[in-house]
Design an enzyme around this catalytic site. Structure first.
Site, PDB file in Angstrom:
ATOM      1  N   HIS A  78      17.707   5.710 -10.787  1.00 44.70           N
ATOM      2  CA  HIS A  78      17.122   6.354 -10.672  1.00 44.70           C
ATOM      3  C   HIS A  78      16.407   6.950  -9.768  1.00 44.70           C
ATOM      4  O   HIS A  78      15.642   8.557  -9.660  1.00 44.70           O
ATOM      5  CB  HIS A  78      16.837   6.233 -12.305  1.00 44.70           C
ATOM      6  CG  HIS A  78      17.284   4.996 -13.204  1.00 44.70           C
ATOM      7  ND1 HIS A  78      16.704   4.186 -13.094  1.00 44.70           N
ATOM      8  CD2 HIS A  78      17.858   5.832 -13.995  1.00 44.70           C
ATOM      9  CE1 HIS A  78      17.504   3.342 -14.176  1.00 44.70           C
ATOM     10  NE2 HIS A  78      18.454   4.518 -14.446  1.00 44.70           N
ATOM     11  N   HIS A 108       7.389   5.486  -4.576  1.00 46.94           N
ATOM     12  CA  HIS A 108       8.772   6.077  -4.970  1.00 46.94           C
ATOM     13  C   HIS A 108       8.892   7.033  -5.173  1.00 46.94           C
ATOM     14  O   HIS A 108       8.184   7.970  -5.372  1.00 46.94           O
ATOM     15  CB  HIS A 108       9.951   4.986  -5.873  1.00 46.94           C
ATOM     16  CG  HIS A 108       8.848   5.174  -7.554  1.00 46.94           C
ATOM     17  ND1 HIS A 108       8.201   4.633  -7.587  1.00 46.94           N
ATOM     18  CD2 HIS A 108       8.457   6.372  -8.209  1.00 46.94           C
ATOM     19  CE1 HIS A 108       7.241   4.718  -9.157  1.00 46.94           C
ATOM     20  NE2 HIS A 108       7.993   6.436  -9.267  1.00 46.94           N
ATOM     21  N   HIS A 110      10.287  11.056  -6.942  1.00 50.80           N
ATOM     22  CA  HIS A 110      11.553  12.186  -7.927  1.00 50.80           C
ATOM     23  C   HIS A 110      11.542  13.296  -7.459  1.00 50.80           C
ATOM     24  O   HIS A 110      10.692  14.107  -6.240  1.00 50.80           O
ATOM     25  CB  HIS A 110      10.245  12.255  -9.127  1.00 50.80           C
ATOM     26  CG  HIS A 110      10.049  10.786  -9.194  1.00 50.80           C
ATOM     27  ND1 HIS A 110      11.056  10.251 -10.940  1.00 50.80           N
ATOM     28  CD2 HIS A 110       9.317   9.689  -9.780  1.00 50.80           C
ATOM     29  CE1 HIS A 110      10.568   8.922 -11.389  1.00 50.80           C
ATOM     30  NE2 HIS A 110       9.221   8.766 -10.924  1.00 50.80           N
ATOM     31  N   HIS A 134       5.002   8.420  -5.625  1.00 49.93           N
ATOM     32  CA  HIS A 134       4.432   7.688  -6.656  1.00 49.93           C
ATOM     33  C   HIS A 134       4.022   6.303  -6.106  1.00 49.93           C
ATOM     34  O   HIS A 134       4.971   5.481  -5.967  1.00 49.93           O
ATOM     35  CB  HIS A 134       5.104   7.429  -8.105  1.00 49.93           C
ATOM     36  CG  HIS A 134       5.283   8.850  -8.560  1.00 49.93           C
ATOM     37  ND1 HIS A 134       5.945   8.631  -9.702  1.00 49.93           N
ATOM     38  CD2 HIS A 134       4.422   9.788  -8.568  1.00 49.93           C
ATOM     39  CE1 HIS A 134       5.452   9.868 -10.337  1.00 49.93           C
ATOM     40  NE2 HIS A 134       4.419  10.393  -9.728  1.00 49.93           N
ATOM     41  N   THR A 214       6.442   6.949 -16.360  1.00 51.59           N
ATOM     42  CA  THR A 214       7.737   8.270 -16.640  1.00 51.59           C
ATOM     43  C   THR A 214       8.780   7.905 -16.220  1.00 51.59           C
ATOM     44  O   THR A 214       9.379   8.593 -16.299  1.00 51.59           O
ATOM     45  CB  THR A 214       7.238   9.215 -15.371  1.00 51.59           C
ATOM     46  OG1 THR A 214       7.565   9.175 -14.047  1.00 51.59           O
ATOM     47  CG2 THR A 214       6.001   9.992 -15.021  1.00 51.59           C
ATOM     48  N   THR A 215       9.147   6.788 -17.056  1.00 54.62           N
ATOM     49  CA  THR A 215      10.529   6.287 -16.847  1.00 54.62           C
ATOM     50  C   THR A 215      10.219   5.364 -18.501  1.00 54.62           C
ATOM     51  O   THR A 215       9.534   4.558 -18.292  1.00 54.62           O
ATOM     52  CB  THR A 215      10.813   5.356 -15.728  1.00 54.62           C
ATOM     53  OG1 THR A 215      10.083   4.576 -15.714  1.00 54.62           O
ATOM     54  CG2 THR A 215      11.085   6.596 -14.404  1.00 54.62           C
TER      55      THR A 215
END
Length: 278
Positions: A78, A108, A110, A134, A214-215
């Protein structure tokens, strides 16, 4: 207490078990805590709509940003995630949110596979960025009943530079197109510092609010700090990031923005006029 600690460990690991994999195109936001409207992240951030709060720290209180980190890059299915080396030579990076201390566990990214100009999770002063980074911190000494057991520092990325960002290049030049979910980790041999990755940003300019992961499972346990300044990379480096083979479609690899009814949103006074202070 034990169950909450297990949740924290699961959340910061960035590795979902096979039974918990999700796909962004399967609307996971309609399940469990993800469908809450109380403290869900990400949100729309606008300094124009908020008075700055002089009670916030003058700068984001980061410790160890000059420490050289050696990281392992991995494809979680993801996101692209970097985990600092664990061992006797591990360098510690910390963030303080008020009196609480948190320790860096991973960082990580996004982005969007559809519209490169809407790749960030947070919307900053009316606009999305091309990607978002993040830094995830775990509370140094978790206390039972404490609401925010994680802290996340969010940085919006724009692909508006004509030249590559040298320090992001160390992360992205590991062959992302070949880094799939089953290929394990790739060690970055060159050391990197958090200061390198935050090149050019003003740590006195930031938002602070109470939010969530947010996951999935979207747990509402995060003290969010989002910088108002952005970091610039090249278009080619954004394409490197978008080449990472993730689970599901090539669509957005980010959670949609949420309304902001109860996030206790604050904005720092860095660079602001005194008459905006509370």
């Amino acid at each position: 207490m034990f169950s909450s600690l297990c949740l924290v460990i699961f959340c910061v690991s960035g590795v979902l078990s096979a039974g918990l994999h999700f796909k962004y195109d399967r609307k996971p936001w309609l399940m469990g805590a993800c469908k809450s409207t109380v403290r869900q992240s990400p949100i729309v951030l606008s300094a124009q709509e908020e008075q700055c709060d002089a009670r916030l720290e003058e700068n984001v209180n980061l410790v160890g940003v000059k420490e050289e980190l050696f990281v392992s890059m991995m494809n979680t299915g993801h996101s692209l995630q970097a985990v600092p080396t664990v061992g006797d030579e591990m360098r510690v990076v910390e963030i303080f949110v008020g009196e609480k201390k948190y320790v860096l566990k991973q960082f990580h990214f996004h982005w969007s596979g559809e519209d490169q100009h809407q790749g960030s999770e947070h919307k900053l002063d009316g606009n999305f960025g091309d990607a978002e980074m993040h830094f995830v911190f775990d509370q140094d000494k978790p206390t039972e009943g404490v609401r925010d057991t994680l802290a996340v520092l969010g940085v919006i990325i724009k692909a508006d530079s004509e030249t590559d960002h040298e320090d992001f290049g160390r992360l992205f030049d590991v062959g992302l197109a070949d880094l799939n979910v089953t290929s394990g980790k790739v060690n970055v041999t060159d050391g990197i510092t958090v200061e390198d990755l935050l090149d050019g940003v003003d740590l006195a300019r930031y938002y602070r609010y109470e939010g969530s992961l947010t996951t999935p499972p979207c747990s509402e346990m995060v003290a969010w700090t989002v910088l108002r300044d952005t970091v610039s990379i090249s278009r080619a480096q954004l394409e490197q990031l978008r080449s990472l083979p993730l689970i599901g479609t090539v669509g957005n690899h980010r959670k949609p923005t949420e309304p902001t009814p109860d996030h206790n949103l604050k904005v720092s006074c860095g660079g602001e006029e005194d008459d905006r202070k509370k």
